[in-house]
Design a protein around this motif. Structure first.
Motif, PDB file in Angstrom:
ATOM      1  N   LEU A 130      72.734 185.559 -34.232  1.00 44.98           N
ATOM      2  CA  LEU A 130      72.126 186.029 -32.987  1.00 44.98           C
ATOM      3  C   LEU A 130      71.920 187.543 -33.015  1.00 44.98           C
ATOM      4  O   LEU A 130      70.875 188.047 -32.588  1.00 44.98           O
ATOM      5  N   ALA A 131      72.922 188.274 -33.516  1.00 46.79           N
ATOM      6  CA  ALA A 131      72.803 189.732 -33.603  1.00 46.79           C
ATOM      7  C   ALA A 131      71.696 190.131 -34.567  1.00 46.79           C
ATOM      8  O   ALA A 131      70.891 191.031 -34.274  1.00 46.79           O
ATOM      9  N   ASP A 132      71.650 189.471 -35.717  1.00 42.25           N
ATOM     10  CA  ASP A 132      70.630 189.806 -36.717  1.00 42.25           C
ATOM     11  C   ASP A 132      69.225 189.578 -36.167  1.00 42.25           C
ATOM     12  O   ASP A 132      68.309 190.375 -36.430  1.00 42.25           O
ATOM     13  N   THR A 133      69.051 188.505 -35.415  1.00 43.76           N
ATOM     14  CA  THR A 133      67.735 188.211 -34.844  1.00 43.76           C
ATOM     15  C   THR A 133      67.277 189.325 -33.915  1.00 43.76           C
ATOM     16  O   THR A 133      66.115 189.755 -33.948  1.00 43.76           O
ATOM     17  N   LEU A 134      68.191 189.813 -33.075  1.00 39.82           N
ATOM     18  CA  LEU A 134      67.835 190.891 -32.157  1.00 39.82           C
ATOM     19  C   LEU A 134      67.567 192.196 -32.900  1.00 39.82           C
ATOM     20  O   LEU A 134      66.614 192.923 -32.574  1.00 39.82           O
ATOM     21  N   VAL A 135      68.391 192.505 -33.891  1.00 40.92           N
ATOM     22  CA  VAL A 135      68.205 193.742 -34.652  1.00 40.92           C
ATOM     23  C   VAL A 135      66.888 193.696 -35.431  1.00 40.92           C
ATOM     24  O   VAL A 135      66.141 194.687 -35.492  1.00 40.92           O
ATOM     25  N   ASP A 136      66.580 192.542 -36.014  1.00 44.39           N
ATOM     26  CA  ASP A 136      65.339 192.415 -36.785  1.00 44.39           C
ATOM     27  C   ASP A 136      64.103 192.595 -35.916  1.00 44.39           C
ATOM     28  O   ASP A 136      63.035 192.978 -36.414  1.00 44.39           O
ATOM     29  N   ALA A 137      64.245 192.319 -34.621  1.00 43.82           N
ATOM     30  CA  ALA A 137      63.103 192.444 -33.712  1.00 43.82           C
ATOM     31  C   ALA A 137      62.896 193.875 -33.223  1.00 43.82           C
ATOM     32  O   ALA A 137      61.869 194.165 -32.597  1.00 43.82           O
TER      33      ALA A 137
END
Length: 343
Positions: A130-137
């Motif tokens: 979940l964190a990676d998805t937000l950071v990647d965006a």
């Protein structure tokens, strides 16, 4: 050179105004130096007894004479301190934070399994995803709003996973509903908007309960609904626990992530150390919570009879509140309390 002496503390000490909101620590230092307990005044007009020093705070938080049930509050406190009007106060404010044993013990037992270290560890890969998805965006170049892009979303997405909030319902949760914990008086111009938030949140909670009752899910929300249907919880207790999970379970975490980021940006050397050595993270989390916590004050506590609190006589039903921020900057406990130290 003339050194200006600080003005003596007033009684009550007002906890309001721009200087206090921008940096409360100088005032907390003066209060600690003058004594562990002070009568204070909040913007809402509520008067309370504030505990400041570390030892006094620790003792107060473990004082069996102090209860958290709002029924203990006297009429003067209840007139101004009620977070929300009736009947919503009685319908949404009987959660864990406002209960004493044995009721607190019973209600706590219903939720703790969802937050055990073993379960959190098992869910950690999902949290990382979940964190990676937000950071990647986030934008690769230019300025980045870490609150709007990360801190405002990550806690709620984690919470939804832990408690079993369905994706469709999670997507319709309005963060603006979290503002219902901010008191708004009956004559305040913002009262209609406040009441609209309150009714919106109540309707949402009713939808969550209906969905879980229909699907019989075995997650935390499903188990809480089952406990209500089996007579272990009242409807008010069920709605209040869900209210607490949705609001207190994510908004303060958003604020704490934001506060921690600000502290690190103000201490670039510590930020570089943490970036270069991720093994410092457990210590960094503890130190960032100590140095400048978004959880500034505890919930209300009350004596059921006139009582002595560290040399101060507190009348029955008056509210007692502990300043975690003041306690965590006490030099008698922390040798260099104003320094962010990751060692």
């Amino acid at each position: 050179m003339t050194v200006q002496e600080p003005q003596p503390l007033t009684d009550p000490v007002p906890l309001m105004g721009c200087p206090y909101k921008a940096d409360p620590y100088p005032l907390y230092e003066r209060m600690r130096d003058a004594g562990p307990v002070h009568r204070v005044l909040f913007p809402s007009g509520v008067r309370a007894w504030l505990v400041t020093g570390y030892d006094a705070a620790h003792a107060a938080l473990n004082d069996d004479r102090l209860g958290k049930n709002h029924d203990r509050g006297n009429d003067g406190w209840r007139e101004r301190a009620s977070i929300m009007p009736e009947p919503q106060h009685s319908q949404l404010q009987v959660h864990l934070l406002h209960q004493d044993p044995p009721k607190h013990t019973h209600m706590r037992r219903l939720v703790t399994d969802a937050f055990t270290p073993r379960r959190v560890e098992a869910l950690t890969p999902r949290f990382q995803e979940l964190a990676d998805t937000l950071v990647d965006a986030l934008p690769e170049h230019g300025p980045v709003d870490l609150v709007a892009g990360f801190a405002a979303h990550f806690p709620f997405r984690v919470l939804a996973e832990v408690i079993g909030l369905p994706t469709e319902l999670a997507g319709r949760f309005d963060r603006d509903w979290g503002k219902v914990v901010q008191p708004v008086g009956p004559r305040d111009p913002g009262r209609p908007r406040y009441e609209a938030r309150l009714h919106g949140l109540q309707s949402y909670i009713a939808e969550v309960v209906a969905h879980k009752r229909e699907h019989g899910d075995g997650d935390l929300l499903g188990r809480l609904v089952a406990a209500r249907d089996q007579g272990e919880l009242s409807q008010e207790e069920l709605d209040s626990i869900i209210f607490q999970l949705l609001v207190a379970g994510q908004e303060p975490v958003t604020n704490q992530i934001t506060t921690a980021l600000i502290a690190l940006f103000r201490h670039p050397q510590q930020l570089t150390r943490l970036r270069d050595d991720p093994t410092l993270m457990p210590r960094a989390v503890e130190e960032l919570l100590r140095h400048d916590s978004a959880f500034e004050l505890t919930t209300w506590r009350f004596f059921d009879r006139d009582s002595d609190l560290h040399g101060t006589e507190v009348p029955a039903g008056d509210s007692v509140i502990v300043s975690l921020c003041a306690a965590n900057r006490d030099p008698r406990r922390f040798p260099d309390p104003d320094t962010l130290d990751l060692d």
